[in-house]
Design a protein around this motif. Structure first.
Motif, mmCIF file in Angstrom:
data_model
loop_
_atom_site.group_PDB
_atom_site.id
_atom_site.type_symbol
_atom_site.label_atom_id
_atom_site.label_comp_id
_atom_site.label_asym_id
_atom_site.label_seq_id
_atom_site.Cartn_x
_atom_site.Cartn_y
_atom_site.Cartn_z
ATOM 1 N N ALA A 84 0.826 -1.197 0.000
ATOM 2 C CA ALA A 84 0.000 0.000 0.000
ATOM 3 C C ALA A 84 0.867 1.255 0.000
ATOM 4 C CB ALA A 84 -0.936 0.001 1.203
ATOM 5 N N THR A 85 1.997 1.200 0.673
ATOM 6 C CA THR A 85 2.886 2.353 0.702
ATOM 7 C C THR A 85 3.665 2.496 -0.595
ATOM 8 O OG1 THR A 85 4.688 1.083 1.704
ATOM 9 C CG2 THR A 85 3.162 2.187 3.212
ATOM 10 N N GLN A 86 3.654 1.469 -1.425
ATOM 11 C CA GLN A 86 4.391 1.466 -2.683
ATOM 12 C C GLN A 86 3.487 1.725 -3.880
ATOM 13 O OE1 GLN A 86 7.652 1.136 -2.859
ATOM 14 N NE2 GLN A 86 7.980 0.659 -0.710
ATOM 15 N N ARG A 87 2.214 2.010 -3.650
ATOM 16 C CA ARG A 87 1.245 2.117 -4.748
ATOM 17 C C ARG A 87 1.661 3.126 -5.810
ATOM 18 N NH1 ARG A 87 -4.607 4.288 -5.222
ATOM 19 N NH2 ARG A 87 -5.394 2.884 -6.829
ATOM 20 N N GLY A 88 2.028 4.323 -5.394
ATOM 21 C CA GLY A 88 2.432 5.350 -6.352
ATOM 22 C C GLY A 88 3.652 4.926 -7.144
ATOM 23 N N ARG A 89 4.606 4.336 -6.455
ATOM 24 C CA ARG A 89 5.818 3.866 -7.131
ATOM 25 C C ARG A 89 5.497 2.738 -8.114
ATOM 26 N NH1 ARG A 89 11.296 1.411 -4.546
ATOM 27 N NH2 ARG A 89 12.520 1.669 -6.421
ATOM 28 N N LEU A 90 4.536 1.882 -7.750
ATOM 29 C CA LEU A 90 4.135 0.790 -8.626
ATOM 30 C C LEU A 90 3.595 1.328 -9.945
ATOM 31 C CD1 LEU A 90 3.137 -2.517 -8.288
ATOM 32 C CD2 LEU A 90 1.045 -1.263 -8.708
ATOM 33 N N TYR A 91 2.709 2.326 -9.864
ATOM 34 C CA TYR A 91 2.143 2.901 -11.080
ATOM 35 C C TYR A 91 3.203 3.611 -11.916
ATOM 36 C CZ TYR A 91 -2.634 1.754 -9.812
ATOM 37 O OH TYR A 91 -3.781 1.080 -9.518
ATOM 38 N N LEU A 92 4.112 4.312 -11.255
ATOM 39 C CA LEU A 92 5.186 4.982 -11.978
ATOM 40 C C LEU A 92 6.069 3.966 -12.682
ATOM 41 C CD1 LEU A 92 6.779 7.490 -12.791
ATOM 42 C CD2 LEU A 92 8.043 7.284 -10.633
ATOM 43 N N ARG A 93 6.436 2.883 -11.988
ATOM 44 C CA ARG A 93 7.272 1.842 -12.613
ATOM 45 C C ARG A 93 6.569 1.219 -13.813
ATOM 46 N NH1 ARG A 93 12.636 1.155 -11.386
ATOM 47 N NH2 ARG A 93 12.276 -0.811 -12.405
ATOM 48 N N ALA A 94 5.278 0.975 -13.678
ATOM 49 C CA ALA A 94 4.516 0.398 -14.792
ATOM 50 C C ALA A 94 4.556 1.332 -16.000
ATOM 51 C CB ALA A 94 3.076 0.127 -14.367
ATOM 52 N N GLN A 95 4.398 2.629 -15.753
ATOM 53 C CA GLN A 95 4.463 3.598 -16.846
ATOM 54 C C GLN A 95 5.862 3.623 -17.464
ATOM 55 O OE1 GLN A 95 3.195 7.182 -14.906
ATOM 56 N NE2 GLN A 95 1.060 6.901 -15.525
ATOM 57 N N GLU A 96 6.883 3.564 -16.621
ATOM 58 C CA GLU A 96 8.253 3.565 -17.138
ATOM 59 C C GLU A 96 8.495 2.354 -18.034
ATOM 60 O OE1 GLU A 96 10.471 5.872 -13.436
ATOM 61 O OE2 GLU A 96 10.382 3.693 -13.438
ATOM 62 N N PHE A 97 8.031 1.198 -17.601
ATOM 63 C CA PHE A 97 8.209 -0.007 -18.411
ATOM 64 C C PHE A 97 7.453 0.100 -19.733
ATOM 65 C CE2 PHE A 97 9.094 -2.395 -14.282
ATOM 66 C CZ PHE A 97 10.459 -2.404 -14.486
ATOM 67 N N GLN A 98 6.268 0.690 -19.707
ATOM 68 C CA GLN A 98 5.498 0.864 -20.937
ATOM 69 C C GLN A 98 6.219 1.782 -21.913
ATOM 70 O OE1 GLN A 98 1.696 2.194 -19.494
ATOM 71 N NE2 GLN A 98 0.867 0.123 -19.406
ATOM 72 N N VAL A 99 6.783 2.863 -21.410
ATOM 73 C CA VAL A 99 7.503 3.802 -22.272
ATOM 74 C C VAL A 99 8.716 3.115 -22.893
ATOM 75 C CG1 VAL A 99 8.913 5.904 -22.254
ATOM 76 C CG2 VAL A 99 6.693 5.877 -21.117
ATOM 77 N N ILE A 100 9.458 2.368 -22.085
ATOM 78 C CA ILE A 100 10.637 1.656 -22.602
ATOM 79 C C ILE A 100 10.211 0.611 -23.632
ATOM 80 C CG2 ILE A 100 12.508 0.083 -21.976
ATOM 81 C CD1 ILE A 100 12.675 1.668 -19.282
ATOM 82 N N ALA A 101 9.117 -0.106 -23.352
ATOM 83 C CA ALA A 101 8.631 -1.116 -24.301
ATOM 84 C C ALA A 101 8.222 -0.472 -25.617
ATOM 85 C CB ALA A 101 7.457 -1.889 -23.697
ATOM 86 N N ARG A 102 7.556 0.675 -25.562
ATOM 87 C CA ARG A 102 7.174 1.382 -26.795
ATOM 88 C C ARG A 102 8.406 1.815 -27.579
ATOM 89 N NH1 ARG A 102 2.389 5.146 -24.428
ATOM 90 N NH2 ARG A 102 0.807 3.531 -24.364
ATOM 91 N N TRP A 103 9.407 2.311 -26.858
ATOM 92 C CA TRP A 103 10.632 2.737 -27.525
ATOM 93 C C TRP A 103 11.293 1.544 -28.224
ATOM 94 C CZ3 TRP A 103 15.839 1.562 -27.091
ATOM 95 C CH2 TRP A 103 16.696 2.407 -27.818
ATOM 96 N N ILE A 104 11.344 0.399 -27.549
ATOM 97 C CA ILE A 104 11.933 -0.809 -28.150
ATOM 98 C C ILE A 104 11.115 -1.248 -29.366
ATOM 99 C CG2 ILE A 104 12.360 -3.277 -27.770
ATOM 100 C CD1 ILE A 104 13.111 -2.500 -24.857
ATOM 101 N N ASP A 105 9.774 -1.233 -29.242
ATOM 102 C CA ASP A 105 8.924 -1.594 -30.383
ATOM 103 C C ASP A 105 9.228 -0.718 -31.582
ATOM 104 O OD1 ASP A 105 7.636 -3.570 -28.956
ATOM 105 O OD2 ASP A 105 5.819 -2.390 -28.580
ATOM 106 N N ASN A 106 9.328 0.574 -31.351
ATOM 107 C CA ASN A 106 9.608 1.497 -32.451
ATOM 108 C C ASN A 106 11.001 1.284 -33.019
ATOM 109 O OD1 ASN A 106 7.093 2.719 -32.422
ATOM 110 N ND2 ASN A 106 7.709 4.220 -30.914
ATOM 111 N N MET A 107 11.954 1.011 -32.158
ATOM 112 C CA MET A 107 13.317 0.757 -32.607
ATOM 113 C C MET A 107 13.355 -0.499 -33.496
ATOM 114 S SD MET A 107 16.751 0.146 -30.345
ATOM 115 C CE MET A 107 16.197 -1.435 -29.737
#
Length: 141
Positions: A84-107
């Protein structure tokens, strides 16, 4: 699965699997014929869950508590869940992984001119203002 197979499938080292086993986070069965530790599909799920929590900075004692609740089938937690104390960090990490995955897809699809640069990606991870591809309307991500 043996230790090495679980490690490879779970994306960790064999020593990590052994460490989690010593800590009581993973509970293998012994092969009566040769004494090898064998792990089942539930162990793989636990390993992936542990790995996710560790990447969020959750300590092994906290993970052990969470897993004990799962093993007991506890529907309600007695004390605040460490996650519960990590909720915000969890969502941020998920977004970071999505951005990196999109960058890899485009690459991989030679769309680098249509997307953000690696430098922009790295800078956005530092600032917390994540870059997203403006024209990404694909629903498969």
């Amino acid at each position: 699965m043996r230790v090495s197979e679980l490690a490879q499938t779970g994306g960790v080292t064999a020593e990590t699997v052994r460490h989690y086993t010593r800590e009581g986070l993973l509970q293998p069965h012994r092969d009566p014929r040769n004494g090898y530790q064998l792990y089942d599909i539930e162990s793989l799920g636990r390993l992936r869950f542990i790995d996710c929590l560790r990447s969020l900075g959750v300590s092994l004692p906290e993970i052990k508590q969470i897993l004990s609740w799962a093993d007991q089938g506890t529907a309600e937690f007695i004390e605040p869940v460490p996650l519960a104390t990590q909720r915000g960090r969890l969502y941020l990490r998920a977004q970071e992984f999505q951005v990196i995955a999109r960058w890899i897809d485009n690459m991989n699809q030679d769309k680098m001119t249509e997307s953000f640069s690696l430098k922009e990606l790295i800078e956005s991870l530092g600032t917390g203002k994540l870059v997203f591809e403006a024209n990404d309307s694909r629903s498969d991500h």
